[in-house]
Motif scaffolding. Structure first.
Motif, PDB file in Angstrom:
ATOM      1  N   ALA A  35      38.908 -64.528  27.317  1.00 62.27           N
ATOM      2  CA  ALA A  35      39.579 -64.523  28.618  1.00 62.27           C
ATOM      3  C   ALA A  35      39.015 -65.596  29.540  1.00 62.27           C
ATOM      4  O   ALA A  35      39.709 -66.068  30.446  1.00 62.27           O
ATOM      5  CB  ALA A  35      39.455 -63.151  29.269  1.00 62.27           C
ATOM      6  N   GLY A  36      37.757 -65.986  29.325  1.00 55.60           N
ATOM      7  CA  GLY A  36      37.155 -67.059  30.118  1.00 55.60           C
ATOM      8  C   GLY A  36      37.055 -66.729  31.594  1.00 55.60           C
ATOM      9  O   GLY A  36      37.275 -67.600  32.442  1.00 55.60           O
ATOM     10  N   ALA A  37      36.731 -65.473  31.912  1.00 56.75           N
ATOM     11  CA  ALA A  37      36.658 -65.044  33.314  1.00 56.75           C
ATOM     12  C   ALA A  37      35.263 -64.521  33.626  1.00 56.75           C
ATOM     13  O   ALA A  37      35.002 -63.323  33.470  1.00 56.75           O
ATOM     14  CB  ALA A  37      37.706 -63.965  33.589  1.00 56.75           C
ATOM     15  N   PRO A  38      34.363 -65.390  34.098  1.00 56.72           N
ATOM     16  CA  PRO A  38      33.024 -64.917  34.452  1.00 56.72           C
ATOM     17  C   PRO A  38      33.032 -63.961  35.632  1.00 56.72           C
ATOM     18  O   PRO A  38      32.129 -63.140  35.778  1.00 56.72           O
ATOM     19  CB  PRO A  38      32.266 -66.203  34.782  1.00 56.72           C
ATOM     20  N   ASP A  39      34.050 -64.054  36.479  1.00 55.61           N
ATOM     21  CA  ASP A  39      34.229 -63.131  37.600  1.00 55.61           C
ATOM     22  C   ASP A  39      35.690 -62.700  37.618  1.00 55.61           C
ATOM     23  O   ASP A  39      36.585 -63.538  37.748  1.00 55.61           O
ATOM     24  CB  ASP A  39      33.845 -63.819  38.918  1.00 55.61           C
ATOM     25  N   TRP A  40      35.931 -61.406  37.494  1.00 52.49           N
ATOM     26  CA  TRP A  40      37.303 -60.901  37.413  1.00 52.49           C
ATOM     27  C   TRP A  40      37.924 -60.690  38.790  1.00 52.49           C
ATOM     28  O   TRP A  40      39.064 -60.254  38.890  1.00 52.49           O
ATOM     29  CB  TRP A  40      37.340 -59.627  36.575  1.00 52.49           C
ATOM     30  N   GLN A  41      37.205 -60.983  39.845  1.00 53.69           N
ATOM     31  CA  GLN A  41      37.735 -61.109  41.206  1.00 53.69           C
ATOM     32  C   GLN A  41      38.603 -59.919  41.623  1.00 53.69           C
ATOM     33  O   GLN A  41      39.689 -60.073  42.159  1.00 53.69           O
ATOM     34  CB  GLN A  41      38.533 -62.413  41.327  1.00 53.69           C
ATOM     35  N   GLU A  42      38.086 -58.730  41.367  1.00 52.62           N
ATOM     36  CA  GLU A  42      38.721 -57.469  41.781  1.00 52.62           C
ATOM     37  C   GLU A  42      40.077 -57.209  41.125  1.00 52.62           C
ATOM     38  O   GLU A  42      40.853 -56.363  41.574  1.00 52.62           O
ATOM     39  CB  GLU A  42      38.849 -57.381  43.309  1.00 52.62           C
ATOM     40  N   ARG A  43      40.382 -57.931  40.039  1.00 54.25           N
ATOM     41  CA  ARG A  43      41.578 -57.575  39.291  1.00 54.25           C
ATOM     42  C   ARG A  43      41.382 -56.181  38.688  1.00 54.25           C
ATOM     43  O   ARG A  43      40.271 -55.753  38.399  1.00 54.25           O
ATOM     44  CB  ARG A  43      41.856 -58.606  38.196  1.00 54.25           C
ATOM     45  N   ILE A  44      42.492 -55.490  38.496  1.00 57.16           N
ATOM     46  CA  ILE A  44      42.442 -54.173  37.865  1.00 57.16           C
ATOM     47  C   ILE A  44      42.480 -54.363  36.359  1.00 57.16           C
ATOM     48  O   ILE A  44      43.395 -54.982  35.825  1.00 57.16           O
ATOM     49  CB  ILE A  44      43.621 -53.298  38.319  1.00 57.16           C
ATOM     50  N   VAL A  45      41.482 -53.849  35.679  1.00 63.01           N
ATOM     51  CA  VAL A  45      41.426 -53.903  34.221  1.00 63.01           C
ATOM     52  C   VAL A  45      41.575 -52.487  33.691  1.00 63.01           C
ATOM     53  O   VAL A  45      40.786 -51.598  34.027  1.00 63.01           O
ATOM     54  CB  VAL A  45      40.109 -54.532  33.728  1.00 63.01           C
TER      55      VAL A  45
END
Length: 201
Positions: free
Chosen positions: A78-88
């Protein structure tokens, strides 16, 4: 905004089908690339778009629908070191290859472990207690709506996932935190997996 799904196995396909049938737009991905998903997109309709793992992970709501043994690989892709408050939304269960060996979680719930892999995300455990066949079927039955359990440490994220589930036709039940509710949902060990419960209309 579209819903991103990482994983195109039985769970990913079942959820994609229900979301698209409810009018949602979905970006689905897997480790083999978008081209491998063209047939699935053709069968489910224009609401489903094949994408890369990174593209699916960039959506506001992201579903992790991969086997436990592929989880680290999928999150890394996914290449996301910070998911920035996205809902997973975590649909995984802690079973290793060949899906019979229980992973050692050190006394934690599986979703607490997953939460560490997606820093900055608002993680919600959901869609892990039913088989793909049941998830993929119409949740509205003559006897009532199919129950979906969810849990998470962020009330607003739990509410967002509950609204999504209700739009599709499921009857969502919020069990609270990942430590408490997640333990009830967890397979193996929890008391709720594989219960095909219905809520009367």
């Amino acid at each position: 905004m579209p819903i991103g799904i990482i994983g195109s196995g039985a769970i990913g396909q079942a959820l994609a089908g229900r979301f698209v049938a409810a009018g949602e737009e979905v970006v689905i991905s897997n480790s083999r690339g978008p081209r491998s998903l063209w047939g699935l997109a053709s069968s489910l309709g224009t609401g489903l778009k094949p994408g890369t793992v990174g593209e699916a992970a960039s959506e506001e709501v992201v579903v992790l629908a991969v086997p436990w043994r592929r989880l680290h690989e999928a999150v890394s892709a996914a290449g996301a070191p910070d998911w920035q408050e996205r809902i997973v939304i975590d649909t995984t269960n802690p079973l290793g290859s060949p899906d019979t060996e229980v992973a050692d979680l050190g006394g934690r719930t599986s979703s607490e472990v997953v939460s560490d892999l997606v820093p900055g995300a608002r993680l919600v455990k959901a869609f892990n207690t039913l088989t793909p066949a049941v998830l993929g079927a119409d949740p509205r039955t003559p006897a009532g709506r199919r129950v979906i359990f969810l849990s998470g440490n962020h009330a607003s994220a739990n509410e967002r996932v509950a609204r999504l589930a209700a739009r599709v036709g499921w009857a969502p039940i919020d069990l609270g935190s990942l430590a408490g509710g997640g333990r009830l949902q967890q397979l193996p060990g929890g008391c709720l997996p594989m219960l095909p419960l219905l809520m009367e209309p």
